[in-house]
Motif scaffolding. Structure first.
Motif, PDB file in Angstrom:
ATOM      1  N   GLU A  29       0.803  -1.216   0.000  1.00  8.90           N
ATOM      2  CA  GLU A  29       0.000   0.000   0.000  1.00  8.90           C
ATOM      3  C   GLU A  29       0.846   1.280   0.000  1.00  8.90           C
ATOM      4  O   GLU A  29       0.515   2.237  -0.726  1.00  8.90           O
ATOM      5  CB  GLU A  29      -0.953   0.000   1.205  1.00  8.90           C
TER       6      GLU A  29
ATOM      7  N   ARG B 195       1.788   2.048  -3.526  1.00  6.75           N
ATOM      8  CA  ARG B 195       0.676   2.609  -4.304  1.00  6.75           C
ATOM      9  C   ARG B 195       0.464   4.081  -3.979  1.00  6.75           C
ATOM     10  O   ARG B 195       0.291   4.906  -4.880  1.00  6.75           O
ATOM     11  CB  ARG B 195      -0.603   1.816  -4.032  1.00  6.75           C
ATOM     12  N   GLN B 196       0.471   4.399  -2.696  1.00  2.00           N
ATOM     13  CA  GLN B 196       0.233   5.788  -2.301  1.00  2.00           C
ATOM     14  C   GLN B 196       1.355   6.704  -2.787  1.00  2.00           C
ATOM     15  O   GLN B 196       1.103   7.826  -3.242  1.00  2.00           O
ATOM     16  CB  GLN B 196       0.106   5.874  -0.773  1.00  2.00           C
TER      17      GLN B 196
ATOM     18  N   LYS C  99       1.112   7.091  -6.689  1.00  2.00           N
ATOM     19  CA  LYS C  99      -0.071   7.825  -7.146  1.00  2.00           C
ATOM     20  C   LYS C  99       0.188   9.331  -7.148  1.00  2.00           C
ATOM     21  O   LYS C  99      -0.403  10.067  -7.940  1.00  2.00           O
ATOM     22  CB  LYS C  99      -1.277   7.497  -6.255  1.00  2.00           C
ATOM     23  N   GLY C 100       1.032   9.766  -6.241  1.00  2.00           N
ATOM     24  CA  GLY C 100       1.366  11.181  -6.181  1.00  2.00           C
ATOM     25  C   GLY C 100       2.435  11.540  -7.201  1.00  2.00           C
ATOM     26  O   GLY C 100       2.951  10.693  -7.926  1.00  2.00           O
ATOM     27  N   SER C 101       2.774  12.812  -7.251  1.00  5.18           N
ATOM     28  CA  SER C 101       3.743  13.298  -8.236  1.00  5.18           C
ATOM     29  C   SER C 101       5.107  13.577  -7.628  1.00  5.18           C
ATOM     30  O   SER C 101       5.981  14.124  -8.297  1.00  5.18           O
ATOM     31  CB  SER C 101       3.212  14.575  -8.893  1.00  5.18           C
TER      32      SER C 101
ATOM     33  N   ARG D 101       6.140   4.888 -14.031  1.00  9.71           N
ATOM     34  CA  ARG D 101       5.018   5.183 -13.134  1.00  9.71           C
ATOM     35  C   ARG D 101       3.685   4.919 -13.832  1.00  9.71           C
ATOM     36  O   ARG D 101       2.758   4.368 -13.236  1.00  9.71           O
ATOM     37  CB  ARG D 101       5.107   6.638 -12.677  1.00  9.71           C
TER      38      ARG D 101
ATOM     39  N   TYR E 167       3.165   1.136 -13.996  1.00 17.66           N
ATOM     40  CA  TYR E 167       2.811   0.590 -12.682  1.00 17.66           C
ATOM     41  C   TYR E 167       1.358   0.897 -12.334  1.00 17.66           C
ATOM     42  O   TYR E 167       0.595  -0.001 -11.943  1.00 17.66           O
ATOM     43  CB  TYR E 167       3.745   1.171 -11.624  1.00 17.66           C
ATOM     44  N   LEU E 168       0.955   2.156 -12.447  1.00 18.29           N
ATOM     45  CA  LEU E 168      -0.405   2.536 -12.072  1.00 18.29           C
ATOM     46  C   LEU E 168      -1.445   1.895 -12.980  1.00 18.29           C
ATOM     47  O   LEU E 168      -2.534   1.512 -12.531  1.00 18.29           O
ATOM     48  CB  LEU E 168      -0.550   4.065 -12.109  1.00 18.29           C
ATOM     49  N   ASP E 169      -1.118   1.736 -14.258  1.00 18.69           N
ATOM     50  CA  ASP E 169      -2.038   1.068 -15.180  1.00 18.69           C
ATOM     51  C   ASP E 169      -2.188  -0.397 -14.802  1.00 18.69           C
ATOM     52  O   ASP E 169      -3.295  -0.956 -14.877  1.00 18.69           O
ATOM     53  CB  ASP E 169      -1.517   1.199 -16.616  1.00 18.69           C
TER      54      ASP E 169
ATOM     55  N   LYS F 283      -4.393  -0.619 -11.680  1.00 18.45           N
ATOM     56  CA  LYS F 283      -5.789  -0.329 -12.006  1.00 18.45           C
ATOM     57  C   LYS F 283      -6.470  -1.499 -12.697  1.00 18.45           C
ATOM     58  O   LYS F 283      -7.643  -1.808 -12.413  1.00 18.45           O
ATOM     59  CB  LYS F 283      -5.851   0.914 -12.893  1.00 18.45           C
TER      60      LYS F 283
END
Length: 253
Positions: free
Chosen positions: A127, A130-131, A134-136, A203, A206-208, A211
């Motif tokens: 987690e 992920r957090q 997700k940020g920049s 990034r 990873y996020l894709d 999701k």
């Protein structure tokens, strides 16, 4: 002749795993070591293509002044085959160059990206990973160091002549771009540029994957090594997992 740039600059501390204000799970220490070895191998390999640290000089290793990057990689492979992980202990790595501001930022950028890649590859479902991704913050960190090099370079004598040469010659002729490699600030700026975009693409991969519940470690590994190839592998993997070839041509839903 274009005037040479002033290379002395303010000191800059190294950025590494301490950048992450989150607890690190078991095994991340080994991962950090593995990523450092991987990054060193990548630097040696990319130096064969003309993207090594500046200034260029024959002694790449403190105890082996006449060994080429290819010889170093060959030796590393021989040690791995002979002794597995223990063979890596005997590897000889060059010491970072920290005498000038471009050298300091070059080193800082190299170390700064490693924790983000390590977390995405080794702990994708954690987690905090992920957090964080997700940020920049990860992209802004590299962007800030890159912009500091741009500002530093523009403040040096002869910067306008160098920029004019780059705009009129460097973007057209390979020989002119190679000539630009004599300027440490230019090389460090371009390297930070490359690492920043690689991390940006990593990034996204990873996020894709998070999701759409798609495995990404293999794609991220090759994105870390070869940039665009990692994105291609991710698009192919996504098409196979979702059983929809049309998704290859899509970056977003």
């Amino acid at each position: 002749d274009r005037p040479t740039e002033e290379t002395q600059g303010p000191p800059l501390g190294l950025l590494c795993c301490s950048l992450l204000p989150i607890p690190v799970p078991m095994g991340m220490t080994r991962l950090s070591g593995a990523m450092l070895l991987l990054a060193s191998a990548c630097s040696a390999e990319r130096s064969l293509l003309g993207f090594s640290n500046m200034p260029m000089r024959p002694p790449l290793l403190p105890h082996s002044p006449h060994r080429s990057p290819h010889a170093c990689l060959h030796s590393a492979g021989r040690r791995l085959r002979a002794g597995g992980a223990r063979g890596m202990v005997g590897l000889e790595f060059a010491s970072p160059e920290l005498g000038t501001y471009p050298q300091q930022v070059f080193t800082a950028v190299n170390f700064a990206v490693l924790p983000f890649w390590g977390l995405m590859i080794a702990a994708p479902k954690w987690e905090p990973t992920r957090q964080l991704m997700k940020g920049s913050a990860s992209i802004l960190l590299i962007a800030a160091m890159h912009l500091s090099l741009v500002a530093y370079g523009l403040s040096q004598p002869g910067s306008l002549e160098e920029f004019e040469f780059l705009a009129t010659q460097g973007f057209v002729k390979l020989s002119a771009m190679m000539e630009m490699r004599q300027y440490p600030t230019f090389v460090s700026e371009e390297w930070a540029h490359v690492l920043g975009w690689d991390l940006f693409v990593g990034r996204f991969i990873y996020l894709d994957g998070v999701k759409k519940d798609i495995p990404t470690p293999h794609s991220l590994f090759f994105c870390f090594l070869l940039g665009p190839l990692g994105l291609v592998l991710h698009l192919l993997t996504r098409a196979l997992v979702l059983k929809d070839p049309n998704t290859i041509l899509e970056l977003e839903d």
